[in-house]
Write a protein that holds these residues in place. Structure first.
Motif, PDB file in Angstrom:
ATOM      1  N   MET A 194       4.704   3.411 -13.224  1.00 15.53           N
ATOM      2  CA  MET A 194       4.677   3.396 -11.757  1.00 15.53           C
ATOM      3  C   MET A 194       5.913   4.086 -11.183  1.00 15.53           C
ATOM      4  N   LEU A 195       7.089   3.752 -11.713  1.00 17.74           N
ATOM      5  CA  LEU A 195       8.342   4.318 -11.194  1.00 17.74           C
ATOM      6  C   LEU A 195       8.393   5.832 -11.396  1.00 17.74           C
ATOM      7  N   ILE A 196       7.859   6.305 -12.531  1.00 12.95           N
ATOM      8  CA  ILE A 196       7.873   7.739 -12.825  1.00 12.95           C
ATOM      9  C   ILE A 196       6.886   8.501 -11.941  1.00 12.95           C
ATOM     10  N   VAL A 197       5.688   7.956 -11.792  1.00 10.80           N
ATOM     11  CA  VAL A 197       4.607   8.680 -11.105  1.00 10.80           C
ATOM     12  C   VAL A 197       4.609   8.426  -9.595  1.00 10.80           C
ATOM     13  N   GLU A 198       4.751   7.179  -9.188  1.00 14.37           N
ATOM     14  CA  GLU A 198       4.619   6.829  -7.771  1.00 14.37           C
ATOM     15  C   GLU A 198       5.943   6.437  -7.120  1.00 14.37           C
ATOM     16  N   GLY A 199       6.978   6.217  -7.923  1.00 11.83           N
ATOM     17  CA  GLY A 199       8.287   5.859  -7.377  1.00 11.83           C
ATOM     18  C   GLY A 199       8.386   4.393  -7.010  1.00 11.83           C
ATOM     19  N   VAL A 200       9.556   4.020  -6.484  1.00 11.90           N
ATOM     20  CA  VAL A 200       9.776   2.642  -6.050  1.00 11.90           C
ATOM     21  C   VAL A 200       8.882   2.368  -4.841  1.00 11.90           C
ATOM     22  N   PRO A 201       8.046   1.332  -4.918  1.00 11.07           N
ATOM     23  CA  PRO A 201       7.120   1.092  -3.801  1.00 11.07           C
ATOM     24  C   PRO A 201       7.833   0.627  -2.537  1.00 11.07           C
ATOM     25  N   THR A 202       7.338   1.074  -1.410  1.00  9.01           N
ATOM     26  CA  THR A 202       7.826   0.590  -0.117  1.00  9.01           C
ATOM     27  C   THR A 202       6.792  -0.377   0.450  1.00  9.01           C
ATOM     28  N   MET A 203       7.247  -1.256   1.321  1.00  7.11           N
ATOM     29  CA  MET A 203       6.349  -2.275   1.861  1.00  7.11           C
ATOM     30  C   MET A 203       5.192  -1.645   2.627  1.00  7.11           C
ATOM     31  N   GLY A 204       3.972  -1.963   2.215  1.00  4.86           N
ATOM     32  CA  GLY A 204       2.788  -1.438   2.869  1.00  4.86           C
ATOM     33  C   GLY A 204       2.284  -2.400   3.934  1.00  4.86           C
ATOM     34  N   PRO A 205       1.081  -2.171   4.444  1.00  6.41           N
ATOM     35  CA  PRO A 205       0.501  -3.074   5.442  1.00  6.41           C
ATOM     36  C   PRO A 205       0.412  -4.502   4.900  1.00  6.41           C
ATOM     37  N   ALA A 206       0.490  -5.476   5.792  1.00  2.00           N
ATOM     38  CA  ALA A 206       0.484  -6.887   5.396  1.00  2.00           C
ATOM     39  C   ALA A 206      -0.767  -7.239   4.589  1.00  2.00           C
ATOM     40  N   LYS A 207      -1.914  -6.715   5.000  1.00  2.00           N
ATOM     41  CA  LYS A 207      -3.171  -7.029   4.322  1.00  2.00           C
ATOM     42  C   LYS A 207      -3.140  -6.555   2.875  1.00  2.00           C
ATOM     43  N   ALA A 208      -2.640  -5.330   2.650  1.00  2.00           N
ATOM     44  CA  ALA A 208      -2.562  -4.780   1.301  1.00  2.00           C
ATOM     45  C   ALA A 208      -1.540  -5.532   0.460  1.00  2.00           C
ATOM     46  N   THR A 209      -0.429  -5.931   1.077  1.00  2.00           N
ATOM     47  CA  THR A 209       0.624  -6.665   0.365  1.00  2.00           C
ATOM     48  C   THR A 209       0.127  -8.037  -0.079  1.00  2.00           C
ATOM     49  N   TRP A 210      -0.538  -8.738   0.822  1.00  2.00           N
ATOM     50  CA  TRP A 210      -1.101 -10.037   0.461  1.00  2.00           C
ATOM     51  C   TRP A 210      -2.164  -9.892  -0.621  1.00  2.00           C
ATOM     52  N   ALA A 211      -2.919  -8.796  -0.559  1.00  2.00           N
ATOM     53  CA  ALA A 211      -3.935  -8.554  -1.589  1.00  2.00           C
ATOM     54  C   ALA A 211      -3.295  -8.426  -2.968  1.00  2.00           C
ATOM     55  N   ILE A 212      -2.159  -7.724  -3.043  1.00  2.00           N
ATOM     56  CA  ILE A 212      -1.460  -7.565  -4.317  1.00  2.00           C
ATOM     57  C   ILE A 212      -0.947  -8.912  -4.830  1.00  2.00           C
ATOM     58  N   VAL A 213      -0.408  -9.730  -3.922  1.00  2.00           N
ATOM     59  CA  VAL A 213       0.091 -11.051  -4.324  1.00  2.00           C
ATOM     60  C   VAL A 213      -1.058 -11.901  -4.866  1.00  2.00           C
ATOM     61  N   ILE A 214      -2.178 -11.890  -4.163  1.00  2.00           N
ATOM     62  CA  ILE A 214      -3.356 -12.653  -4.607  1.00  2.00           C
ATOM     63  C   ILE A 214      -3.822 -12.156  -5.968  1.00  2.00           C
ATOM     64  N   LEU A 215      -3.836 -10.829  -6.162  1.00  2.00           N
ATOM     65  CA  LEU A 215      -4.252 -10.254  -7.443  1.00  2.00           C
ATOM     66  C   LEU A 215      -3.385 -10.757  -8.590  1.00  2.00           C
ATOM     67  N   GLY A 216      -2.070 -10.799  -8.360  1.00  2.00           N
ATOM     68  CA  GLY A 216      -1.169 -11.213  -9.429  1.00  2.00           C
ATOM     69  C   GLY A 216      -1.291 -12.675  -9.778  1.00  2.00           C
ATOM     70  N   VAL A 217      -1.508 -13.522  -8.769  1.00  2.00           N
ATOM     71  CA  VAL A 217      -1.496 -14.967  -9.000  1.00  2.00           C
ATOM     72  C   VAL A 217      -2.854 -15.503  -9.434  1.00  2.00           C
ATOM     73  N   LEU A 218      -3.922 -15.119  -8.724  1.00  2.00           N
ATOM     74  CA  LEU A 218      -5.218 -15.765  -8.966  1.00  2.00           C
ATOM     75  C   LEU A 218      -6.035 -15.116 -10.084  1.00  2.00           C
ATOM     76  N   PRO A 219      -6.591 -13.914  -9.895  1.00  2.00           N
ATOM     77  CA  PRO A 219      -7.440 -13.363 -10.963  1.00  2.00           C
ATOM     78  C   PRO A 219      -6.668 -12.900 -12.186  1.00  2.00           C
ATOM     79  N   THR A 220      -5.367 -12.619 -12.031  1.00  2.00           N
ATOM     80  CA  THR A 220      -4.601 -12.114 -13.161  1.00  2.00           C
ATOM     81  C   THR A 220      -3.949 -13.245 -13.949  1.00  2.00           C
ATOM     82  N   ALA A 221      -3.143 -14.070 -13.296  1.00  2.00           N
ATOM     83  CA  ALA A 221      -2.445 -15.147 -14.007  1.00  2.00           C
ATOM     84  C   ALA A 221      -3.378 -16.315 -14.325  1.00  2.00           C
ATOM     85  N   ALA A 222      -3.932 -16.929 -13.300  1.00  2.00           N
ATOM     86  CA  ALA A 222      -4.752 -18.123 -13.500  1.00  2.00           C
ATOM     87  C   ALA A 222      -6.014 -17.812 -14.306  1.00  2.00           C
ATOM     88  N   ALA A 223      -6.713 -16.736 -13.943  1.00  2.00           N
ATOM     89  CA  ALA A 223      -7.951 -16.405 -14.633  1.00  2.00           C
ATOM     90  C   ALA A 223      -7.696 -15.902 -16.052  1.00  2.00           C
TER      91      ALA A 223
END
Length: 303
Positions: A204-233
């Protein structure tokens, strides 16, 4: 190591399958939301990183031991991490830039089509003639899903193939997990996500660089992805494989494509071509034929 036959599924195993169906079915919708503000590698890296941190927090909270120095175990964990997180997370995130979330969800129905022949060769679950026929019918559904322009060579073609390759990656990881030496499932899940993070974050750092804060909806989506379907599931997935076998886990794929279509049409307003429904019917019929004896036995025991 020698392999014992998978035990009969418990009520908890069945509840895990139902939960995974809904959670994973909705994952593709959430990925689509995250891609509105972040690049595919950033989405994939955030999923693995947040998933790892969440699971490691649970590991510490429960006082579980982490086998950091067990190299024999790491020889299994590294390929599991690559095949269950790094590769499929990237392929799905990249592919969903160009195909509907419902297509990505439908592609996951192909997982058992890959698992059955792989389990026959590398695990303890033989492939009969009936199962082989079901697999062939399911693959016909996958061809229908790809559509007429499946090999046109445009970006949509590669996006569709990326989603199906992610399904193959998940299938191979299921067999690899089944053959892994005994280890605490939640620890295995966490370490597999660590492997994915070690691969995806530098990419990610090589290709897309350090991420900057995106829209709130997209940011919350990433948080949900990491916690629910990725970690718990991911924990539920590993625990179910170890408890009831990799083929039993494929029952979740009867639900995932249906939920992905429901969420895609309802929440994202995606159009659902007729071939999606035809592909779904062929794939699920193929699954039912290939797993008919096991399904009948499991439902009989449940009743």
């Amino acid at each position: 190591m020698s392999h014992s036959a998978p035990s009969s599924p418990t009520k908890l195993d069945w509840l895990s399958i139902l939960t995974l169906g809904v959670v994973w079915g909705g994952t593709f919708m959430v990925v689509a939301m995250a891609l509105d503000g972040y690049g595919p590698l950033t989405v994939a890296a955030a999923r693995t990183g947040l998933g790892f941190l969440t699971l490691m927090g649970i590991v510490k909270l429960l006082g579980r031991k982490t086998p950091w120095a067990d190299w024999q175990l790491w020889k299994h964990i590294i390929p599991i991490g690559i095949l269950s997180s790094a590769l499929p997370f990237f392929l799905l995130s990249w592919g969903q830039q160009f195909v509907p979330s419902a297509f990505a969800g439908l592609s996951m129905a192909a997982i058992p089509l890959f698992v059955l022949p792989l389990a026959h060769v590398f695990s303890d679950e033989p492939l009969s003639r009936r199962k082989f026929f079901g697999v062939c019918l399911g693959f016909l559904g996958a061809i229908v899903l790809l559509g007429k322009g499946a090999f046109a060579g445009d970006v949509q073609t590669f996006a569709r193939l990326a989603c199906l390759t992610a399904a193959l990656s998940y299938a191979v990881s299921s067999i690899t997990t089944r053959n892994c030496p005994p280890v605490d499932p939640i620890v295995l899940s966490a370490l597999a996500l660590l492997v994915g993070s070690v691969i995806l974050i530098p990419a990610m750092l090589i290709v897309e660089g350090v991420p900057t804060m995106g829209p709130a909806k997209a940011t919350w989506a990433i948080v949900i992805l990491g916690v629910l379907p990725t970690a718990a599931a991911n924990y539920l997935r590993v625990a179910t494989i170890k408890s009831a076998g990799s083929v039993f886990l494929t029952l979740v794929n009867y639900q995932v494509p249906v939920w992905s279509m429901v969420f895609g049409a309802w929440a994202l307003g995606e159009s659902l071509p007729l071939r999606f429904f035809a592909a779904l019917a062929l794939i699920l019929t193929g699954l039912a034929i290939s797993q008919w004896r096991g399904l009948r036995k499991m439902f009989a025991k449940k009743a």
